[in-house]
Design a protein around this motif. Structure first.
Motif, short mmCIF file in Angstrom:
data_model
loop_
_atom_site.label_atom_id
_atom_site.label_comp_id
_atom_site.label_asym_id
_atom_site.label_seq_id
_atom_site.Cartn_x
_atom_site.Cartn_y
_atom_site.Cartn_z
N LEU A 142 7.23 1.54 -2.61
CA LEU A 142 6.93 2.96 -2.52
C LEU A 142 5.60 3.24 -3.18
CD1 LEU A 142 8.00 5.77 -1.68
CD2 LEU A 142 8.98 5.95 -3.97
N GLU A 143 4.71 3.89 -2.45
CA GLU A 143 3.41 4.28 -3.03
C GLU A 143 3.64 5.51 -3.90
OE1 GLU A 143 0.28 4.11 -4.48
OE2 GLU A 143 -0.13 2.96 -2.64
N GLU A 144 3.37 5.39 -5.17
CA GLU A 144 3.59 6.50 -6.09
C GLU A 144 2.30 7.10 -6.63
OE1 GLU A 144 7.66 6.13 -8.19
OE2 GLU A 144 6.67 4.16 -8.42
N ASP A 145 1.17 6.51 -6.29
CA ASP A 145 -0.12 7.02 -6.74
C ASP A 145 -0.49 8.23 -5.87
OD1 ASP A 145 -2.85 7.54 -7.20
OD2 ASP A 145 -3.27 5.43 -7.64
N GLN A 146 -0.38 9.42 -6.43
CA GLN A 146 -0.62 10.65 -5.66
C GLN A 146 -2.05 10.73 -5.13
OE1 GLN A 146 1.59 12.90 -4.49
NE2 GLN A 146 3.05 11.44 -5.31
N GLN A 147 -2.98 10.15 -5.83
CA GLN A 147 -4.38 10.15 -5.37
C GLN A 147 -4.50 9.33 -4.08
OE1 GLN A 147 -7.17 8.68 -8.27
NE2 GLN A 147 -8.81 9.95 -7.43
N VAL A 148 -3.84 8.19 -4.03
CA VAL A 148 -3.84 7.36 -2.82
C VAL A 148 -3.17 8.11 -1.67
CG1 VAL A 148 -2.91 5.25 -1.78
CG2 VAL A 148 -3.90 5.17 -4.08
N ILE A 149 -2.04 8.74 -1.94
CA ILE A 149 -1.32 9.49 -0.91
C ILE A 149 -2.18 10.63 -0.37
CG2 ILE A 149 0.69 10.97 -0.45
CD1 ILE A 149 2.23 9.15 -2.46
N GLU A 150 -2.84 11.35 -1.26
CA GLU A 150 -3.72 12.46 -0.82
C GLU A 150 -4.86 11.96 0.04
OE1 GLU A 150 -3.02 15.69 -0.96
OE2 GLU A 150 -1.16 15.08 -1.94
N GLU A 151 -5.44 10.82 -0.30
CA GLU A 151 -6.52 10.23 0.51
C GLU A 151 -5.99 9.84 1.89
OE1 GLU A 151 -9.90 9.83 0.13
OE2 GLU A 151 -9.55 11.19 -1.56
N LEU A 152 -4.80 9.26 1.94
CA LEU A 152 -4.20 8.88 3.22
C LEU A 152 -3.90 10.12 4.07
CD1 LEU A 152 -1.83 6.01 2.07
CD2 LEU A 152 -3.84 5.77 3.53
N LYS A 153 -3.45 11.20 3.43
CA LYS A 153 -3.15 12.44 4.15
C LYS A 153 -4.39 13.01 4.84
CE LYS A 153 0.77 14.45 1.66
NZ LYS A 153 1.20 15.56 0.79
N LYS A 154 -5.55 12.85 4.21
CA LYS A 154 -6.79 13.39 4.78
C LYS A 154 -7.12 12.78 6.14
CE LYS A 154 -8.97 14.44 0.35
NZ LYS A 154 -10.03 14.04 -0.60
N SER A 155 -6.79 11.52 6.32
CA SER A 155 -7.14 10.85 7.58
C SER A 155 -5.93 10.57 8.48
CB SER A 155 -7.89 9.55 7.29
OG SER A 155 -7.12 8.71 6.46
N ASN A 156 -4.76 11.03 8.07
CA ASN A 156 -3.53 10.80 8.86
C ASN A 156 -2.69 12.07 8.86
OD1 ASN A 156 -3.61 7.69 9.28
ND2 ASN A 156 -4.02 7.97 7.10
N ASP A 157 -2.85 12.89 9.91
CA ASP A 157 -2.17 14.18 9.93
C ASP A 157 -0.65 14.09 10.05
OD1 ASP A 157 -2.15 13.35 12.55
OD2 ASP A 157 -2.96 15.21 13.37
N PHE A 158 -0.12 12.90 10.32
CA PHE A 158 1.32 12.73 10.42
C PHE A 158 1.99 12.57 9.06
CE2 PHE A 158 -0.76 8.64 11.18
CZ PHE A 158 -0.22 7.87 10.17
#
Length: 175
Positions: A142-158
């Motif tokens: 499980l990815e728990e690093d919120q900074q990584v998740i936020e970066e992924l959200k920017k380029s993946n609208d799903f």
């Protein structure tokens, strides 16, 4: 259709062994394999390695095309195995995303922080085994690093607030 059911059932059996087989046994000596750190999946994979491999890049490309069957194995709170079929998405070079409603698998990943996944892309009309089944066993965390998740959200609208974002820990051949 019968071949797909057979593939899914084979994956379910393999994942059951993974989920239940915390303790690998050396078949030659019938002793625990704790020191060797090689699990049942890795041991089996050494025999079929040449046929059923997708490396990480190819795996993510196939997942992005939604071209295969994915079975996810987790451990329930009582220690029993949990196996479910989901359609993941690929995010970046190292993440798998599951958009799950509240369910046992999601609860297990949130609690245990790990899962194992089998991905199988089938081509039942292919002439060779290598062409009929291509896939991988994937260890996820499980990815728990919120900074990584936020970066992924920017380029993946799903990716949304209900998504489980998991990083790929290891990609192994199906065995």
């Amino acid at each position: 259709m019968k071949k797909y059911i057979a593939v899914i059932m084979s994956a379910v059996v393999a994942l059951s062994l993974v989920a239940c087989g915390e303790k690998a046994v050396d078949n030659k000596t019938n002793t625990d394999n704790k020191d060797n750190k090689q699990d049942v999946v890795s041991l089996a994979s050494t025999y079929t390695n040449r046929y059923t491999n997708l490396d990480q890049k190819a795996l993510l490309e196939e997942i992005a095309k939604y071209s295969g069957v994915t079975v996810v194995a987790t451990t329930n709170v009582d220690g029993t195995p949990n196996i479910a079929i989901f359609t993941p998405a690929a995010a970046g070079d190292n993440h798998i995303v599951f958009n799950l409603a509240p369910n046992t698998t999601k609860d297990n990943v949130l609690r245990e922080k790990v899962a194992e996944m089998v991905f199988d892309k089938t081509n039942p009309t292919a002439e060779t085994k290598q062409e009929r089944h291509q896939g991988a066993v994937v260890k996820l965390a499980l990815e728990e690093d919120q900074q990584v998740i936020e970066e992924l959200k920017k380029s993946n609208d799903f990716i949304s607030d209900i998504s489980l974002v998991c990083k790929i820990v290891e990609v192994m051949p199906i065995g």
